[in-house]
Enzyme design. Structure first.
Site, PDB file in Angstrom:
ATOM      1  N   SER A 171       0.829  -1.197   0.000  1.00 22.08           N
ATOM      2  CA  SER A 171       0.000   0.000   0.000  1.00 22.08           C
ATOM      3  C   SER A 171       0.876   1.265   0.000  1.00 22.08           C
ATOM      4  O   SER A 171       1.652   1.464  -0.928  1.00 22.08           O
ATOM      5  CB  SER A 171      -0.951  -0.053   1.197  1.00 22.08           C
ATOM      6  OG  SER A 171      -1.999   0.868   1.063  1.00 22.08           O
ATOM      7  N   ASP A 265     -10.383  -3.688  -4.320  1.00 20.30           N
ATOM      8  CA  ASP A 265      -9.439  -2.702  -3.789  1.00 20.30           C
ATOM      9  C   ASP A 265      -9.456  -1.475  -4.691  1.00 20.30           C
ATOM     10  O   ASP A 265      -9.247  -1.603  -5.901  1.00 20.30           O
ATOM     11  CB  ASP A 265      -8.037  -3.317  -3.749  1.00 20.30           C
ATOM     12  CG  ASP A 265      -6.995  -2.428  -3.113  1.00 20.30           C
ATOM     13  OD1 ASP A 265      -7.283  -1.247  -2.827  1.00 20.30           O
ATOM     14  OD2 ASP A 265      -5.868  -2.910  -2.906  1.00 20.30           O
ATOM     15  N   HIS A 295      -7.979  -5.355  -0.261  1.00 23.47           N
ATOM     16  CA  HIS A 295      -6.775  -4.695   0.240  1.00 23.47           C
ATOM     17  C   HIS A 295      -6.407  -5.300   1.602  1.00 23.47           C
ATOM     18  O   HIS A 295      -7.283  -5.658   2.385  1.00 23.47           O
ATOM     19  CB  HIS A 295      -7.059  -3.201   0.399  1.00 23.47           C
ATOM     20  CG  HIS A 295      -5.852  -2.352   0.558  1.00 23.47           C
ATOM     21  ND1 HIS A 295      -5.034  -2.018  -0.499  1.00 23.47           N
ATOM     22  CD2 HIS A 295      -5.310  -1.751   1.651  1.00 23.47           C
ATOM     23  CE1 HIS A 295      -4.050  -1.261  -0.065  1.00 23.47           C
ATOM     24  NE2 HIS A 295      -4.193  -1.081   1.235  1.00 23.47           N
TER      25      HIS A 295
END
Length: 332
Positions: A171, A265, A295
């Site tokens: 991320s 996501d 995610h």
């Protein structure tokens, strides 16, 4: 392209999301950053699910874990070094955790460094970095690059091989890992041998296909990403290529990349887009998207088969990258 109506978490992923809901966290976009840092995380949900099933929630064992601190550009940087069992020197992975540049820490992201250390047979150096809003962009980037330079200089003393160093991140951490590669190229510093980017943040725009499909997805939604950006950077920096790495003018000469995304996501499209940009610039890329997961799935191998598959895929790419320098040296 799948539409949002068909994007359903598989049964294993849904079990984690149900457990996360049971932990009673408040919607982060309604909170201050200080409050948000106290909320239950997806990692907490995995541990709760394991306990509910009567299974051990103990972290995966590695050979050694060493907490230390190193000098950064604005003070000390917390570092956690995970060493696999066996005899070194091992290759090294410099790992950057997620959290939108605002929340999370080394404890939140303890699972991924452990599994990567074992699966790739590498020393993993996981670093914390300054976060917004107390320390806005480019503070995290500066800490990330300082940590990379430290790793180059000190790999041998932590049982690592300074010629076999990769970067990895999830991320926001994937953004930092990609940024380290770009900064190393620009400053003439030894390049990482590989970059593992797991659902990386690569742009500040929130109108891509995956943002539209997953506007209200859990655990990461469009409102949450907008909250992260608000606290992580000033509006004027939103399109700065050091933050929005997808806007980098030239991708040539960067390290080979493995890019992993999740179907459910908001960040899926921009991870895929980065892979295409790198490929167009002649950079070798292995890209894989995992359906039915969200995610944060990568670190959930204790309960998600697809996470275990993603880790093995990533580890295989890393192992191949770590072999390459040895092969090159053998030819000389």
């Amino acid at each position: 392209m799948t539409t949002s109506s068909t994007q359903k978490p598989d049964a294993d992923m849904q079990a984690v999301l149900d457990q996360l809901a049971k932990l009673g966290g408040k919607p982060i976009p309604t909170l201050t950053p200080v409050e948000a840092r106290k909320q239950p995380s997806p990692a907490d949900a995995v541990k709760a699910l394991l306990k509910a099933r009567g299974q051990s929630a103990a972290p995966e064992k590695v050979g050694d874990v060493d907490n230390r601190s190193i000098d950064g550009p604005a003070g000390k940087i917390k570092v956690r070094v995970y060493t696999p069992k066996g005899d070194g020197p091992f290759p090294v992975i410099l790992y950057f955790h997620g959290g939108g540049f605002v929340i999370a820490d080394l404890d939140t992201y303890d699972s991924s460094p452990r599994v990567l250390a074992n699966a790739a047979q590498a020393v993993v150096v996981s670093i914390h970095y300054r976060q917004g809003p107390e320390h806005k962009f480019p503070a995290a980037d500066e800490d990330a690059f300082a940590a990379y330079q430290w790793t180059l200089a000190h790999a041998a003393e932590i049982g690592g091989d300074p010629h076999r160093i990769a970067v990895a991140g999830e991320s926001a951490g994937g953004n930092l890992a990609a940024g380290v590669c770009i900064m190393a190229r620009e400053q003439g510093v030894q390049l990482p041998v590989h970059q593992l980017l797991v659902y990386p943040v690569t742009d500040s725009r929130t109108d891509t296909a995956s943002y539209i499909e997953n506007t209200n997805a859990k655990p990461l939604s469009k409102p949450l990403m907008e909250w992260f950006f608000k606290h992580a950077a000033e509006p004027a920096d939103a399109t700065n290529p050091r933050l929005a790495v997808l806007r980098t003018p030239n991708f040539a000469g960067l390290p080979p990349a493995t890019i992993i995304t999740a179907q459910i996501d908001p960040l899926r499209s921009e991870g895929e887009a980065l892979g295409k940009e790198l490929t167009a610039a002649g950079v070798p890329v292995e890209y894989r998207n995992y359906d039915g997961v969200t995610h944060e799935f990568f670190g959930m191998g204790a309960v998600l088969p697809k996470a275990r598959a993603a880790v093995e895929f990533a580890a295989e790419q890393l192992r191949q990258a770590f072999l390459a320098p040895e092969t090159a040296q053998a030819r000389h």
